[in-house]
Design an enzyme around this catalytic site. Sequence first.
Site, short mmCIF file in Angstrom:
data_model
loop_
_atom_site.label_atom_id
_atom_site.label_comp_id
_atom_site.label_asym_id
_atom_site.label_seq_id
_atom_site.Cartn_x
_atom_site.Cartn_y
_atom_site.Cartn_z
N ARG A 3 -16.31 -2.37 -1.91
CA ARG A 3 -15.51 -1.20 -2.30
C ARG A 3 -16.36 0.07 -2.36
NH1 ARG A 3 -13.30 -5.49 -5.09
NH2 ARG A 3 -11.16 -5.90 -4.47
N GLY A 4 -17.32 0.13 -1.46
CA GLY A 4 -18.16 1.32 -1.35
C GLY A 4 -19.50 1.21 -2.05
N PHE A 5 -19.65 0.23 -2.93
CA PHE A 5 -20.90 0.09 -3.67
C PHE A 5 -22.09 -0.13 -2.73
CE2 PHE A 5 -24.15 -2.60 -5.58
CZ PHE A 5 -24.47 -1.89 -6.73
N TYR A 55 0.85 -1.19 0.00
CA TYR A 55 0.00 0.00 0.00
C TYR A 55 0.89 1.24 0.00
CZ TYR A 55 -3.63 -3.33 1.50
OH TYR A 55 -4.49 -4.41 1.59
N SER A 108 -13.07 -5.63 1.80
CA SER A 108 -14.11 -5.05 0.93
C SER A 108 -15.50 -5.54 1.31
CB SER A 108 -13.82 -5.36 -0.54
OG SER A 108 -12.63 -4.76 -0.98
N PRO A 109 -15.85 -5.52 2.61
CA PRO A 109 -17.18 -5.99 3.04
C PRO A 109 -18.30 -5.09 2.55
CG PRO A 109 -16.09 -4.88 4.86
CD PRO A 109 -15.07 -4.99 3.76
N LEU A 110 -17.94 -3.88 2.11
CA LEU A 110 -18.93 -2.94 1.57
C LEU A 110 -18.84 -2.87 0.04
CD1 LEU A 110 -18.60 -0.09 4.21
CD2 LEU A 110 -20.49 -1.69 3.96
N SER A 135 -22.45 0.78 0.22
CA SER A 135 -22.73 1.91 1.12
C SER A 135 -23.10 3.17 0.34
CB SER A 135 -21.53 2.19 2.03
OG SER A 135 -20.37 2.45 1.27
N HIS A 192 0.19 -12.08 1.09
CA HIS A 192 -0.86 -11.30 0.43
C HIS A 192 -1.44 -12.03 -0.77
CE1 HIS A 192 -1.97 -6.77 -0.18
NE2 HIS A 192 -3.00 -7.55 -0.37
#
Length: 338
Positions: A208-210, A59, A204-206, A212, A125
Amino acid sequence: MATAKVALGSQGFQVSPQGLGCMGMSSFYGPPKPEEEMIELIHKAVEHGITLLDTSDMYGPHTNEILIGKALKGIRDKVQLCTKFAIEWGEKGMAVRGDPEYVRAACEGSLKRLDVECIDLYYQHRVDNKVPIEITMGEMKKLVEEGKIKYIGLSEASAADIRRAHAVHPITAIQLEYSLWTRDVEEDIIPTCRELGIGIIAYSPLGRGFLSGKNLADFGENDFRKSHPRFTSENFQKNKRFYDKLVAMGAEKNCTPGQLALAWVQHKGAVPIPGTTRWENLQQNIASLDIKLTAEEVKALEEAVPHEEVQGDRYADMSTTWRDNVSPPLESWSGARQ
């Protein structure tokens, strides 16, 4: 306030029931965020019981670990620190490495950047398809014995590779993409982990924002989601109907669609590590821990977001994911990475 710890795996590792994914603070979702603001956000997370911090040497690369190292000053004993190795950036782009020399050098580099003596949970990773996973695990086992890492994890590993790795040294956690719209891991990987007593960390439980409410217009110039198949204009519009259903269901339960999505992951017995750079979002994520779902509500959520109908792969290049990348057999190892 999320203060109660949960067991991650069966090796004695206790973590907060929700973690904080720190990647977006430094890379991939646009330009790096102001360092002081991110350190303050991490401190607020820890104060409110979110003590599992997730980073990686890739990162930035490296800059996120440096940021986390600064944030840890004075609070190291309150935090469960997780980082990863295996992805190396070079002139030819990204390469995956799991050879012993690289494992050790990567760990030493992370310890220095994080400015700690020991990493709580150290992940591979991505699986190296040129180095048998037993060889990689053998070196990680040495790092445990030397006190440089406490627990071992894998990310994006197949069920077969998980079994092979676990036979060398107990795996504490598997990190995988797991959310309402990514559930293929329920076929084989999660049952394998349950059988072996391995914890599940959901990145990415959301979505990647989609899940939410992120829209295409929210993505800046350097946001790597713009290249993701699920976020292309055509696929996004087709997938949006699933989000609309979550909005309606959230309204009935007096919560946001993102909170519903996190509650679902938590109900499934996984520890989600949603990433955010904003205190308001972090507060909403923490509040999801108080949402209880009945069996009927879980079923309704899964029917509202039928993952097999989601349009687009989760990465533009799936070659390093558990579906398309496997470790070579141990007998193929010649003592050097080919």
